[in-house]
Design a protein around this motif. Structure first.
Motif, short mmCIF file in Angstrom:
data_model
loop_
_atom_site.label_atom_id
_atom_site.label_comp_id
_atom_site.label_asym_id
_atom_site.label_seq_id
_atom_site.Cartn_x
_atom_site.Cartn_y
_atom_site.Cartn_z
N VAL A 91 13.39 -0.37 -1.74
CA VAL A 91 14.08 0.03 -0.52
C VAL A 91 13.32 -0.41 0.72
O VAL A 91 13.90 -0.87 1.69
CB VAL A 91 14.30 1.57 -0.51
CG1 VAL A 91 14.83 2.04 0.83
CG2 VAL A 91 15.24 1.99 -1.62
N ARG A 92 12.01 -0.27 0.69
CA ARG A 92 11.15 -0.64 1.82
C ARG A 92 10.19 -1.74 1.37
O ARG A 92 9.03 -1.48 1.05
CB ARG A 92 10.36 0.57 2.32
CG ARG A 92 11.20 1.66 2.92
CD ARG A 92 11.73 1.20 4.28
NE ARG A 92 12.64 2.16 4.83
CZ ARG A 92 12.36 2.96 5.84
NH1 ARG A 92 11.19 2.91 6.41
NH2 ARG A 92 13.27 3.79 6.28
N GLN A 97 3.24 -0.14 -1.88
CA GLN A 97 2.66 -0.87 -3.01
C GLN A 97 1.44 -0.12 -3.58
O GLN A 97 1.30 -0.01 -4.79
CB GLN A 97 2.26 -2.29 -2.59
CG GLN A 97 3.43 -3.18 -2.23
CD GLN A 97 4.32 -3.52 -3.42
OE1 GLN A 97 3.87 -3.54 -4.55
NE2 GLN A 97 5.58 -3.77 -3.14
N ALA A 98 0.58 0.37 -2.71
CA ALA A 98 -0.62 1.08 -3.17
C ALA A 98 -0.25 2.35 -3.91
O ALA A 98 -0.84 2.67 -4.95
CB ALA A 98 -1.53 1.39 -1.98
N ARG A 101 1.10 1.36 -7.30
CA ARG A 101 0.01 0.94 -8.17
C ARG A 101 -0.75 2.16 -8.69
O ARG A 101 -1.08 2.25 -9.88
CB ARG A 101 -0.93 -0.01 -7.41
CG ARG A 101 -1.91 -0.73 -8.26
CD ARG A 101 -2.73 -1.82 -7.55
NE ARG A 101 -2.77 -1.80 -6.10
CZ ARG A 101 -1.98 -2.52 -5.29
NH1 ARG A 101 -1.08 -3.34 -5.79
NH2 ARG A 101 -2.10 -2.44 -3.98
N ALA A 102 -1.02 3.13 -7.82
CA ALA A 102 -1.74 4.35 -8.24
C ALA A 102 -0.91 5.15 -9.24
O ALA A 102 -1.44 5.65 -10.24
CB ALA A 102 -2.06 5.20 -7.01
N ALA A 103 0.40 5.27 -9.00
CA ALA A 103 1.26 6.02 -9.92
C ALA A 103 1.31 5.34 -11.28
O ALA A 103 1.28 6.00 -12.32
CB ALA A 103 2.67 6.14 -9.33
N LEU A 130 1.07 -6.21 -8.97
CA LEU A 130 1.33 -5.74 -7.60
C LEU A 130 0.26 -6.17 -6.61
O LEU A 130 0.40 -5.94 -5.42
CB LEU A 130 1.44 -4.21 -7.58
CG LEU A 130 2.62 -3.63 -8.35
CD1 LEU A 130 2.54 -2.11 -8.36
CD2 LEU A 130 3.94 -4.09 -7.75
N SER A 131 -0.79 -6.78 -7.07
CA SER A 131 -1.90 -7.16 -6.18
C SER A 131 -1.51 -8.05 -5.07
O SER A 131 -0.64 -8.70 -4.90
CB SER A 131 -3.01 -7.84 -6.98
OG SER A 131 -3.50 -6.93 -7.95
#
Length: 131
Positions: A91-92, A97-98, A101-103, A130-131
């Motif tokens: 959506v955004r 992204q961070a 990545r954490a999730a 995702l980097s």
């Protein structure tokens, strides 16, 4: 004395009338504002805000359950949170992204703890992309 009493009564009556008019004016304004507020459309919440709030709630719940050692209970919350973070990044574009990545990292940890190493490897691979 009569004249003084007459002036005093006149001043009291004038003051009371002024106060009454002021009170009625405020009451009328309050009713008008209440009617306008009742007739106003309810603001629609941005979908992003709804998704963000839910993802954060799931992250918190997942972390709490995992800290208690309840990995089986935390896993569905971790999956749902990861999916919501995926949706938020769609959506955004360029945002969240961070968080995603954490999730995914926490989901991978839970999958590993539950013996789901193959799924955990897939999730780690997604997170690395995702980097």
């Amino acid at each position: 004395m009569n004249d003084l009493l007459h002036k005093l009564v006149s001043a009291v009556i004038t003051g009371a009338l002024i106060a009454l008019v002021g009170y009625l004016s405020v009451a009328v304004r309050r009713r008008r504002v209440a009617r306008e507020e009742a007739a106003a459309p309810v603001p629609v919440e941005d979908r992003t805000q709804t998704l963000l709030r839910r993802a954060q709630q799931l992250d918190s719940s997942r972390d709490e359950l995992a800290a208690q050692g309840r990995h089986a209970d935390a896993l569905p919350k971790a999956r749902e949170a990861a999916e919501l973070w995926r949706e938020l990044t769609r959506v955004r574009t360029g945002r969240f992204q961070a968080e995603r990545r954490a999730a995914l990292g926490r989901l991978s940890e839970l999958l590993t703890a539950m013996g789901e190493e193959h799924q955990a490897a897939q999730v780690r691979q997604e997170a690395a992309g995702l980097s």
